[in-house]
Write a protein that holds these residues in place. Sequence first.
Motif, mmCIF file in Angstrom:
data_model
loop_
_atom_site.group_PDB
_atom_site.id
_atom_site.type_symbol
_atom_site.label_atom_id
_atom_site.label_comp_id
_atom_site.label_asym_id
_atom_site.label_seq_id
_atom_site.Cartn_x
_atom_site.Cartn_y
_atom_site.Cartn_z
ATOM 1 N N ARG A 17 0.773 -1.168 -0.001
ATOM 2 C CA ARG A 17 -0.185 -0.109 0.019
ATOM 3 C C ARG A 17 0.863 1.311 -0.184
ATOM 4 O O ARG A 17 0.591 2.367 -0.676
ATOM 5 C CB ARG A 17 -1.040 -0.068 1.206
ATOM 6 N N ASP A 18 1.798 1.394 0.703
ATOM 7 C CA ASP A 18 2.742 2.445 0.475
ATOM 8 C C ASP A 18 3.514 2.488 -0.590
ATOM 9 O O ASP A 18 3.456 3.815 -1.158
ATOM 10 C CB ASP A 18 3.954 2.245 1.775
ATOM 11 N N GLN A 19 3.890 1.468 -1.242
ATOM 12 C CA GLN A 19 4.297 1.282 -2.627
ATOM 13 C C GLN A 19 3.394 2.032 -3.531
ATOM 14 O O GLN A 19 3.705 2.749 -4.538
ATOM 15 C CB GLN A 19 4.841 0.166 -3.110
ATOM 16 N N ALA A 20 2.117 1.671 -3.479
ATOM 17 C CA ALA A 20 1.182 1.955 -4.316
ATOM 18 C C ALA A 20 0.697 3.595 -4.270
ATOM 19 O O ALA A 20 0.398 4.240 -5.160
ATOM 20 C CB ALA A 20 -0.227 1.452 -4.105
ATOM 21 N N ASN A 21 1.247 4.229 -3.198
ATOM 22 C CA ASN A 21 1.058 5.685 -2.870
ATOM 23 C C ASN A 21 2.342 6.218 -3.238
ATOM 24 O O ASN A 21 2.425 7.602 -2.835
ATOM 25 C CB ASN A 21 0.715 5.640 -1.433
ATOM 26 N N GLY A 22 3.444 5.615 -3.982
ATOM 27 C CA GLY A 22 4.641 6.312 -4.193
ATOM 28 C C GLY A 22 5.663 6.175 -3.099
ATOM 29 O O GLY A 22 6.725 6.842 -3.648
ATOM 30 N N VAL A 23 5.494 5.496 -2.152
ATOM 31 C CA VAL A 23 6.461 5.401 -1.313
ATOM 32 C C VAL A 23 7.775 4.084 -1.748
ATOM 33 O O VAL A 23 7.072 3.052 -2.021
ATOM 34 C CB VAL A 23 6.053 4.848 0.163
ATOM 35 N N PRO A 24 8.702 4.300 -2.142
ATOM 36 C CA PRO A 24 10.023 3.247 -2.426
ATOM 37 C C PRO A 24 9.624 2.024 -1.376
ATOM 38 O O PRO A 24 9.809 2.276 -0.248
ATOM 39 C CB PRO A 24 11.114 4.089 -2.444
ATOM 40 N N GLY A 25 9.851 0.887 -2.003
ATOM 41 C CA GLY A 25 10.099 -0.249 -1.299
ATOM 42 C C GLY A 25 11.199 -0.371 -0.829
ATOM 43 O O GLY A 25 12.298 -0.045 -1.322
ATOM 44 N N GLY A 26 11.450 -0.985 0.530
ATOM 45 C CA GLY A 26 12.941 -1.024 1.156
ATOM 46 C C GLY A 26 13.207 -2.198 1.861
ATOM 47 O O GLY A 26 12.145 -3.096 2.315
ATOM 48 N N ILE A 27 14.202 -2.839 2.165
ATOM 49 C CA ILE A 27 14.524 -4.139 2.929
ATOM 50 C C ILE A 27 14.257 -3.921 4.235
ATOM 51 O O ILE A 27 13.603 -4.852 4.573
ATOM 52 C CB ILE A 27 16.031 -4.268 2.511
ATOM 53 N N ASP A 28 14.357 -2.722 4.771
ATOM 54 C CA ASP A 28 13.879 -2.620 6.070
ATOM 55 C C ASP A 28 12.428 -2.877 6.411
ATOM 56 O O ASP A 28 11.981 -3.549 7.161
ATOM 57 C CB ASP A 28 14.189 -1.152 6.688
ATOM 58 N N GLN A 29 11.490 -2.559 5.222
ATOM 59 C CA GLN A 29 10.260 -2.825 5.337
ATOM 60 C C GLN A 29 9.921 -4.128 5.370
ATOM 61 O O GLN A 29 8.969 -4.865 5.894
ATOM 62 C CB GLN A 29 9.599 -1.902 4.124
ATOM 63 N N LEU A 30 10.784 -4.993 4.444
ATOM 64 C CA LEU A 30 10.542 -6.315 4.302
ATOM 65 C C LEU A 30 10.625 -7.254 5.506
ATOM 66 O O LEU A 30 10.133 -8.015 5.788
ATOM 67 C CB LEU A 30 11.471 -6.947 3.044
ATOM 68 N N GLY A 31 11.922 -6.623 6.185
ATOM 69 C CA GLY A 31 12.064 -7.152 7.705
ATOM 70 C C GLY A 31 10.979 -7.010 8.631
ATOM 71 O O GLY A 31 10.720 -7.876 9.205
ATOM 72 N N ARG A 32 10.314 -5.631 8.373
ATOM 73 C CA ARG A 32 8.950 -5.592 9.447
ATOM 74 C C ARG A 32 7.889 -6.591 8.818
ATOM 75 O O ARG A 32 7.113 -6.977 9.789
ATOM 76 C CB ARG A 32 8.600 -4.091 9.517
ATOM 77 N N ASP A 33 7.776 -6.574 7.667
ATOM 78 C CA ASP A 33 6.838 -7.786 7.058
ATOM 79 C C ASP A 33 7.076 -9.107 7.602
ATOM 80 O O ASP A 33 6.066 -9.659 8.062
ATOM 81 C CB ASP A 33 6.904 -7.531 5.585
ATOM 82 N N LEU A 34 8.271 -9.522 7.502
ATOM 83 C CA LEU A 34 8.577 -10.743 7.952
ATOM 84 C C LEU A 34 8.369 -10.979 9.788
ATOM 85 O O LEU A 34 7.706 -12.108 10.043
ATOM 86 C CB LEU A 34 10.072 -11.029 7.937
ATOM 87 N N LYS A 35 8.538 -9.775 10.462
ATOM 88 C CA LYS A 35 8.121 -9.936 11.780
ATOM 89 C C LYS A 35 6.632 -10.100 11.966
ATOM 90 O O LYS A 35 5.914 -10.930 12.815
ATOM 91 C CB LYS A 35 8.433 -8.490 12.412
ATOM 92 N N ALA A 36 5.886 -9.466 10.832
ATOM 93 C CA ALA A 36 4.344 -9.516 11.196
ATOM 94 C C ALA A 36 3.647 -11.084 10.658
ATOM 95 O O ALA A 36 2.852 -11.251 11.329
ATOM 96 C CB ALA A 36 3.610 -8.495 10.093
ATOM 97 N N VAL A 37 4.504 -11.355 9.889
ATOM 98 C CA VAL A 37 4.171 -12.940 9.451
ATOM 99 C C VAL A 37 4.401 -13.860 10.461
ATOM 100 O O VAL A 37 3.659 -14.874 10.888
ATOM 101 C CB VAL A 37 5.025 -13.363 8.169
ATOM 102 N N ILE A 38 5.772 -13.608 11.189
ATOM 103 C CA ILE A 38 5.979 -14.421 12.389
ATOM 104 C C ILE A 38 4.911 -14.339 13.361
ATOM 105 O O ILE A 38 4.624 -15.359 14.176
ATOM 106 C CB ILE A 38 7.510 -14.331 12.823
#
Length: 412
Positions: free
Chosen positions: A163-184
């Motif tokens: 959703r952030d990316q759809a609004n023009g916010v670049p994706g980042g590796i830190d964001q993916l790390g937080r995503d993994l935490k949400a999945v865990i």
Amino acid sequence: MSDSSARDVVATAATAAGGWRRAGIAGAAIGVLAAGAAAGVAVERLTVGRGMRKKARLALDATGPYGSLRGTPGRAVAEDGTELYYEVDEVEAGPGGSAGDEVPGTRRRRLFGRKAPTPVTVVFSHGYCLGQDSWHFQRAALRGLVRAVYWDQRSHGRSERGRDQANGVPGGIDQLGRDLKAVIDTAAPEGPLVLVGHSMGGMTMMALADQYPALIRDRVVAVALIGTSSGRLTEVSFGLPVAGVNAARRVLPGVLKALGSQAELVEKGRRATADLFAGIVKRYSFGSRDVDPAVARFAERLIESTPIDVVAEFYPAFTEHDKSAALPAFRDVPVLILAGEKDLVTPSPHSEAIADVLPDAELVIVPDAGHMVMLEHPETVTDRLADLLVRSGTVAAANVDEHGSTAQQPGR
């Protein structure tokens, strides 16, 4: 490739809007960045007729069994509201009622004797422009023997577009790390964890360790980093002459931005230039010439399913990626570092650099293997993962040596 040739290719990509076919060629070259391509890749001419190649692709799509394994579905919600899709493969009970009892004729159950109770969850994170199905062979081997979570990173597979990316916010590796935490937190809120990541998935794990060191310290019992890097990706040449790479990098961000803004046009071109796309995928995914055509086609399908605008929005994250300082968080657990010797995307010296920081880790360089080593040499990868699970106490070493699973694989 000469410097002028590289500029010609880049210029073609930059003027993609001038024609859907040229946009398709550029989109094919950029879209395969998941497997390590970059603008300026030279591909050998294919000698089989285009019609025959199209029929062959359709036949492989219809009959190929890869990517067909499914588990119990679930969704985690990231901090920006993005829904992250995952599947869980639970441990099966054997004939006697305990998980992992040996079943005659089932090789994998002879290799892995399940300890009880061992509430360990193995979490698999996939690479850029791939999806959870890229773990097909390892999933088939471990299915029912360990509790495993396979998830699609944001904007990939069945997960929602960021959703952030759809609004023009670049994706980042830190964001993916937080995503993994949400999945865990959602799929494995308690109990020990084994983290397994390929390419961008390994970087995601490093970002998790950087931001949540207490989670690593308290719950993670083993780590596998496959075909990945802790940083300095701007130095990767992708097997191209330095001059050509430098020329491409000077304009690549702008080219990607232009392509991402004309996604529909580029996607049409990618489909129309499937032969070029297939050649690039094969070169940058695999290190050997005799790859099973069905496996090669499976890699194509995984990569071509990622929209060009998603490819574009993630690219800057790799130039900025540097998580070498997070690696020491893994020092106190068994670690497997594995890479293909012919990987042009995250070359094996990047794995060796990780091993320098983690000297007690097992470093495996697989001969005749490229970036998609888990598809190209699945037995080797699965074997080393099995050994890691044994070393971490996740599974027992029942009959492993007797059946030769860890003594005869290349790259040991």
